[in-house]
Design a protein around this motif. Structure first.
Motif, PDB file in Angstrom:
ATOM      1  N   LYS A  55      46.746  14.067  42.643  1.00 28.19           N
ATOM      2  CA  LYS A  55      45.293  13.979  42.497  1.00 28.19           C
ATOM      3  C   LYS A  55      44.638  14.050  43.867  1.00 28.19           C
ATOM      4  CE  LYS A  55      45.138  11.513  38.090  1.00 28.19           C
ATOM      5  NZ  LYS A  55      44.386  10.546  37.277  1.00 28.19           N
ATOM      6  N   GLN A  56      43.427  14.631  43.899  1.00 26.42           N
ATOM      7  CA  GLN A  56      42.710  14.753  45.157  1.00 26.42           C
ATOM      8  C   GLN A  56      41.210  14.761  44.922  1.00 26.42           C
ATOM      9  OE1 GLN A  56      44.311  19.086  45.584  1.00 26.42           O
ATOM     10  NE2 GLN A  56      42.562  18.955  46.959  1.00 26.42           N
ATOM     11  N   ALA A  57      40.481  14.599  46.012  1.00 25.20           N
ATOM     12  CA  ALA A  57      39.023  14.525  45.934  1.00 25.20           C
ATOM     13  C   ALA A  57      38.427  15.879  45.555  1.00 25.20           C
ATOM     14  CB  ALA A  57      38.462  14.057  47.278  1.00 25.20           C
ATOM     15  N   ASN A  58      37.255  15.824  44.917  1.00 30.27           N
ATOM     16  CA  ASN A  58      36.457  17.008  44.588  1.00 30.27           C
ATOM     17  C   ASN A  58      37.177  17.993  43.672  1.00 30.27           C
ATOM     18  OD1 ASN A  58      34.343  16.098  46.352  1.00 30.27           O
ATOM     19  ND2 ASN A  58      35.514  16.898  48.094  1.00 30.27           N
ATOM     20  N   THR A  59      37.984  17.470  42.762  1.00 28.82           N
ATOM     21  CA  THR A  59      38.662  18.308  41.770  1.00 28.82           C
ATOM     22  C   THR A  59      38.551  17.633  40.408  1.00 28.82           C
ATOM     23  OG1 THR A  59      40.836  17.247  41.965  1.00 28.82           O
ATOM     24  CG2 THR A  59      40.342  19.036  43.509  1.00 28.82           C
ATOM     25  N   ASP A  60      39.053  18.314  39.370  1.00 31.87           N
ATOM     26  CA  ASP A  60      39.078  17.720  38.038  1.00 31.87           C
ATOM     27  C   ASP A  60      40.009  16.520  37.989  1.00 31.87           C
ATOM     28  OD1 ASP A  60      37.298  19.503  37.058  1.00 31.87           O
ATOM     29  OD2 ASP A  60      38.779  20.875  36.222  1.00 31.87           O
ATOM     30  N   LEU A  61      40.964  16.488  38.938  1.00 34.30           N
ATOM     31  CA  LEU A  61      41.922  15.376  38.984  1.00 34.30           C
ATOM     32  C   LEU A  61      41.571  14.437  40.135  1.00 34.30           C
ATOM     33  CD1 LEU A  61      45.257  17.302  38.302  1.00 34.30           C
ATOM     34  CD2 LEU A  61      43.985  15.848  36.725  1.00 34.30           C
ATOM     35  N   SER A  62      40.376  13.878  40.103  1.00 36.41           N
ATOM     36  CA  SER A  62      39.969  12.944  41.150  1.00 36.41           C
ATOM     37  C   SER A  62      39.791  11.524  40.613  1.00 36.41           C
ATOM     38  CB  SER A  62      38.657  13.408  41.794  1.00 36.41           C
ATOM     39  OG  SER A  62      37.612  13.434  40.842  1.00 36.41           O
ATOM     40  N   SER A  63      39.867  11.371  39.290  1.00 37.52           N
ATOM     41  CA  SER A  63      39.696  10.052  38.684  1.00 37.52           C
ATOM     42  C   SER A  63      41.020   9.307  38.676  1.00 37.52           C
ATOM     43  CB  SER A  63      39.177  10.200  37.255  1.00 37.52           C
ATOM     44  OG  SER A  63      39.085   8.948  36.620  1.00 37.52           O
ATOM     45  N   VAL A  64      41.013   8.020  39.068  1.00 40.70           N
ATOM     46  CA  VAL A  64      42.228   7.204  39.094  1.00 40.70           C
ATOM     47  C   VAL A  64      41.994   5.916  38.312  1.00 40.70           C
ATOM     48  CG1 VAL A  64      43.126   8.113  41.265  1.00 40.70           C
ATOM     49  CG2 VAL A  64      41.533   6.190  41.309  1.00 40.70           C
ATOM     50  N   THR A  65      43.099   5.311  37.871  1.00 38.86           N
ATOM     51  CA  THR A  65      43.043   4.131  37.020  1.00 38.86           C
ATOM     52  C   THR A  65      43.679   2.940  37.722  1.00 38.86           C
ATOM     53  OG1 THR A  65      43.241   5.577  35.102  1.00 38.86           O
ATOM     54  CG2 THR A  65      43.621   3.239  34.738  1.00 38.86           C
ATOM     55  N   GLY A  66      43.050   1.772  37.606  1.00 38.06           N
ATOM     56  CA  GLY A  66      43.602   0.555  38.190  1.00 38.06           C
ATOM     57  C   GLY A  66      44.977   0.238  37.627  1.00 38.06           C
ATOM     58  N   GLY A  67      45.888  -0.181  38.503  1.00 36.80           N
ATOM     59  CA  GLY A  67      47.229  -0.525  38.059  1.00 36.80           C
ATOM     60  C   GLY A  67      48.241   0.578  38.253  1.00 36.80           C
ATOM     61  N   THR A  68      47.774   1.801  38.560  1.00 34.59           N
ATOM     62  CA  THR A  68      48.698   2.897  38.824  1.00 34.59           C
ATOM     63  C   THR A  68      49.116   2.874  40.293  1.00 34.59           C
ATOM     64  OG1 THR A  68      46.834   4.404  39.168  1.00 34.59           O
ATOM     65  CG2 THR A  68      47.790   4.310  36.970  1.00 34.59           C
ATOM     66  N   THR A  69      50.200   3.598  40.623  1.00 38.19           N
ATOM     67  CA  THR A  69      50.820   3.482  41.943  1.00 38.19           C
ATOM     68  C   THR A  69      50.721   4.783  42.725  1.00 38.19           C
ATOM     69  OG1 THR A  69      52.421   1.919  41.029  1.00 38.19           O
ATOM     70  CG2 THR A  69      52.944   2.887  43.163  1.00 38.19           C
ATOM     71  N   VAL A  70      50.348   4.683  44.000  1.00 38.76           N
ATOM     72  CA  VAL A  70      50.347   5.833  44.904  1.00 38.76           C
ATOM     73  C   VAL A  70      51.771   6.009  45.431  1.00 38.76           C
ATOM     74  CG1 VAL A  70      49.492   6.752  47.083  1.00 38.76           C
ATOM     75  CG2 VAL A  70      47.933   5.557  45.545  1.00 38.76           C
ATOM     76  N   VAL A  71      52.376   7.126  45.087  1.00 42.82           N
ATOM     77  CA  VAL A  71      53.779   7.361  45.453  1.00 42.82           C
ATOM     78  C   VAL A  71      53.903   7.932  46.856  1.00 42.82           C
ATOM     79  CG1 VAL A  71      55.877   8.618  44.803  1.00 42.82           C
ATOM     80  CG2 VAL A  71      54.381   7.705  43.029  1.00 42.82           C
ATOM     81  N   SER A  72      52.944   8.767  47.257  1.00 44.27           N
ATOM     82  CA  SER A  72      53.015   9.371  48.585  1.00 44.27           C
ATOM     83  C   SER A  72      51.610   9.558  49.150  1.00 44.27           C
ATOM     84  CB  SER A  72      53.718  10.732  48.519  1.00 44.27           C
ATOM     85  OG  SER A  72      52.939  11.653  47.781  1.00 44.27           O
ATOM     86  N   ASP A  73      51.541   9.676  50.473  1.00 46.30           N
ATOM     87  CA  ASP A  73      50.286   9.939  51.181  1.00 46.30           C
ATOM     88  C   ASP A  73      49.281   8.783  51.016  1.00 46.30           C
ATOM     89  OD1 ASP A  73      50.906  12.767  52.058  1.00 46.30           O
ATOM     90  OD2 ASP A  73      51.173  12.933  49.898  1.00 46.30           O
ATOM     91  N   ILE A 120      37.502   9.956  46.878  1.00 47.43           N
ATOM     92  CA  ILE A 120      36.464  10.607  47.668  1.00 47.43           C
ATOM     93  C   ILE A 120      37.034  11.268  48.920  1.00 47.43           C
ATOM     94  CG2 ILE A 120      34.633   9.080  46.846  1.00 47.43           C
ATOM     95  CD1 ILE A 120      34.899   7.518  49.461  1.00 47.43           C
ATOM     96  N   GLU A 121      38.293  10.939  49.233  1.00 48.30           N
ATOM     97  CA  GLU A 121      38.938  11.558  50.392  1.00 48.30           C
ATOM     98  C   GLU A 121      40.451  11.419  50.242  1.00 48.30           C
ATOM     99  OE1 GLU A 121      39.187  11.108  55.278  1.00 48.30           O
ATOM    100  OE2 GLU A 121      37.550  10.141  54.165  1.00 48.30           O
ATOM    101  N   GLY A 122      41.162  12.500  50.588  1.00 49.98           N
ATOM    102  CA  GLY A 122      42.620  12.441  50.567  1.00 49.98           C
ATOM    103  C   GLY A 122      43.238  13.078  49.335  1.00 49.98           C
ATOM    104  N   ILE A 123      44.555  13.177  49.374  1.00 47.02           N
ATOM    105  CA  ILE A 123      45.353  13.716  48.272  1.00 47.02           C
ATOM    106  C   ILE A 123      46.633  12.895  48.182  1.00 47.02           C
ATOM    107  CG2 ILE A 123      46.322  15.449  49.842  1.00 47.02           C
ATOM    108  CD1 ILE A 123      46.714  17.267  47.427  1.00 47.02           C
ATOM    109  N   ALA A 124      47.075  12.594  46.973  1.00 47.75           N
ATOM    110  CA  ALA A 124      48.263  11.749  46.816  1.00 47.75           C
ATOM    111  C   ALA A 124      48.937  12.013  45.480  1.00 47.75           C
ATOM    112  CB  ALA A 124      47.883  10.267  46.919  1.00 47.75           C
ATOM    113  N   ALA A 125      50.238  11.749  45.428  1.00 47.66           N
ATOM    114  CA  ALA A 125      50.995  11.773  44.173  1.00 47.66           C
ATOM    115  C   ALA A 125      50.902  10.381  43.559  1.00 47.66           C
ATOM    116  CB  ALA A 125      52.448  12.153  44.432  1.00 47.66           C
TER     117      ALA A 125
END
Length: 674
Positions: A164-182, A144-149
């Motif tokens: 992935k970032q908010a308000n785009t087609d790539l805003s859905s994330v899955t549990g267990g995955t890792t935020v690499v940056s930001d 819902i806010e922010g952008i991250a790899a």
């Protein structure tokens, strides 16, 4: 070698597969695969001939029988290993998911803006969490806010990070995955026990793989082949005795084993199991391998327009000048009125301006920002005594008229032309002058036309359902290359369309996300629901896309076709192998009594015994050599059925004849050296 590769192909998984292949020697388990069961019975018979040679008549070659028994045993082990390796990869995936679930913690954002740390299992749907660089995402959700790899390799096996970032087609994330940056703020979309981790673990550990109709049909065909060759081999013995040729039982067993479809029989299960694994890499949860394989036979794909074929947002596509106004002025005013417009529409105007040859670059304007209001229906900027406005045509027309300006004579004509195309015209003005129009339309996603053409190359019909008017629907369908469309569609219309296509004998795939899509998703042969959709839609479908990207149905169909083609080429290769084996075994069987059969020994094999052992060894080692092909799948390209058939026959049919000649001859030379 990355960690994901080691997890799926490292020594631990290979060792586990070897142990499992030993356990699968249990006849009760092998009975599920009739070809391997018959092969095990043949090995048992040869073992008895080795241990009790006197019970099987005189002249038994105990040493040869022992070697044949060992080769048959390894043939079964190699076939079991292929299935165990495919299963082991899934279990390794489940183990990593269980580990991830246990380790997940969350940094929940409370109503007052403060944070608290808690276990991910305590999060409920609607909770908001902050995930920073290096942190694990605690559950399924939407940014819902922010952008991250984000690194999704623990789920998909792909090492490349995804932004992935908010308000785009790539805003859905899955549990267990890792935020690499930001960093990102994520709103949970699943309650405990209903996340991707929970469903995937349950799928892998708690269910048995269902066989698809094609696999059942092929298994039946393999049984028929086995029975036919069994009858042939049993018949050869009395016929040979009638003409005075005495054949050893072990020789007949070698002939039988080399003729029955052991290769495809040993790899059939592995090919089916690997289908789910390949779909998972696209972040799609398939409820069964049957659903994946069914996708390979799809004839019709039903797509929603908004969010699937198009972005679902009206975006600037063209600048239209009026009354001969210069394009430079129109672009300049459009940019000024959009600089402080943070909407998707405003950003699209700036992006379109950058593509214009007359664009002079963005500058800083300090002035009074006029925000958009529903009452005024326009927005803009007051800068250095100049008033720049952008808005609905009638609103801008009234604004200009009030300031003493004139309405361009071609304004109404050009705005109507945009409306007839299903677009939305925005008028742009400077003070009392209208300088042109911005054509807004629901833009087709990049590459969508090419992807739909790929479906057409597969022989698949595409149908678009939309609630828009027929004019807009026709425009989008024409631009995207859709075969057919249904405008002003209601939920019951989607169900009717699915049933009508099925009544014509076609298999139908559909995507959806709402409760109103659930009946059609349940009716479709392959229904793919969006993870961001309702529970009713996800329960009705047999696949769930965790990234909520409806266009992934194209990847699912490609994987399904790849699975079917892989099974077909392995079958073709296996049957083609028999042709070469004839020239190794038949001369070896009869050349001692009938020297004229020696003319069939075109490979120049050293001796009858060497020839038969070479063919038998080749029959065994070809199975592990084909395991990577079975697990990875044949490279699939969307070409016509006739072209595909010809290509596969040339590669795997002709190759299946030539390769055994080379392999058997090489083994024969090696045996004689030993």
């Amino acid at each position: 070698m990355n960690n994901e590769y080691k997890r799926r192909f490292g020594l631990p998984i290979l060792f586990h597969a070897f142990i499992e292949s030993m356990l699968k020697l249990n006849p009760r388990q092998l009975m599920r695969n009739p070809v391997l069961f018959v092969l095990e019975m043949a090995a048992l018979l040869v073992l008895l001939m080795t241990v009790f040679p006197s019970y099987f008549g005189t002249g038994q070659q105990v040493g040869l029988n022992a070697i044949v028994c060992m080769i048959l045993l390894f043939t079964i082990l190699f076939a079991n290993f292929a299935e165990a390796l495919a299963e082991g990869r899934g279990k390794a995936h489940a183990d990593s998911l269980i580990k991830a679930r246990k380790e997940l913690t969350a940094k929940q954002i409370l109503a007052d803006g403060s944070y608290r740390n808690l276990a991910a299992t305590q999060l409920v749907k609607g909770d908001i969490v902050l995930v920073e660089s290096g942190g694990l995402i605690p559950g399924d959700g939407m940014i819902i806010e922010g952008i991250a790899a984000i690194d999704e390799s623990s789920i998909t096996g792909e090492s490349a990070v995804i932004v992935k970032q908010a308000n785009t087609d790539l805003s859905s994330v899955t549990g267990g995955t890792t935020v690499v940056s930001d960093w990102i703020k994520v709103k949970m979309t699943a309650d405990p026990g209903n996340s991707f981790l929970d469903r995937m673990i349950s799928l892998i550990e708690g269910t048995k793989r269902q066989k698809a109709p094609n696999e059942i049909a092929l298994s039946t065909l393999l049984v028929v082949f086995t029975l036919i060759f069994l009858i042939v081999v049993v018949t050869i013995y009395p016929l040979a005795a009638y003409v005075g040729i005495q054949l050893d039982v072990s020789t007949l067993i070698i002939l039988f084993v080399c003729l029955i479809p052991t290769t495809i029989g040993g790899l059939l299960s592995a090919i089916g199991i690997s289908g789910i694994d390949r779909v998972t890499r696209f972040n799609i949860l398939a409820m069964s391998g049957k659903a994946v394989e069914m996708a390979g036979d799809i004839n019709t794909v039903i797509l929603d327009k908004t969010g699937t074929v198009t972005f679902g947002h009206r975006m600037a596509s063209e600048f239209v000048v009026v009354s001969g106004a210069p394009i430079e002025e129109l672009v300049e005013v459009a940019v000024i009125t959009s600089l402080f417009d943070a909407t998707i529409e405003g950003n699209s105007v700036l992006e379109l301006a950058k593509q214009q040859p007359v664009f002079s670059g963005l500058r800083t304007y300090q002035g009074e920002v006029v925000p958009f209001t529903a009452e005024e229906r326009m927005s803009g900027l007051n800068f250095n005594g100049t008033f720049f406005r952008k808005g609905a045509v009638n609103a801008i027309s009234s604004y200009v008229t009030q300031r003493g300006g004139d309405i361009p004579t071609d304004l109404l004509e050009k705005s109507d032309a945009i409306s007839r195309l299903g677009g939305t015209p925005l008028a742009v003005s400077r003070d009392h002058k209208i300088v042109g129009l911005i054509h807004l339309k629901d833009t087709i996603k990049p590459g969508m036309r090419e992807r739909l053409e790929a479906l057409r190359a597969m022989g698949i019909k595409t149908v678009m359902c939309t609630g828009d008017n027929p004019l807009t629907a026709a425009t989008i369908a024409r631009e995207a290359g859709i075969d057919a469309f249904f405008a002003e569609s209601k939920p019951e219309d989607k169900l009717r369309i699915v049933r009508e296509e099925q009544a014509l004998g076609k298999l139908v795939a559909m995507t959806g996300d709402g409760t109103n899509d659930a009946p059609a998703l349940a009716q479709a042969d392959v229904g793919m629901a969006m993870n961001s959709g309702t529970n009713a839609a996800k329960e009705a479908a047999n696949m769930v896309d965790l990234d909520s990207d409806p266009t992934k149905i194209i990847e699912v169909i490609s994987i399904g076709k790849q699975l079917l083609i892989t099974r077909g080429v392995v079958t073709t290769f296996s049957i083609a192998n028999d042709f070469s084996k004839y020239f190794a075994i038949i001369p070896a069987m009869f050349s001692g009594s009938l020297p004229q059969f020696q003319t069939l020994n075109i490979m120049g094999l050293q001796s009858p015994t060497s020839a038969m052992l070479s063919a038998l060894i080749f029959n065994a080692v070809i199975i592990p050599l084909l395991i990577p092909l079975a697990l990875k799948g044949v490279n699939y390209k969307p070409i016509g059925a006739n072209q595909l058939l010809f290509r596969n026959l040339m590669i795997y049919g002709v190759g299946g004849v030539i390769f055994p000649f080379i392999g058997i001859k090489a083994i024969d030379l090696l045996l004689n050296i030993i």
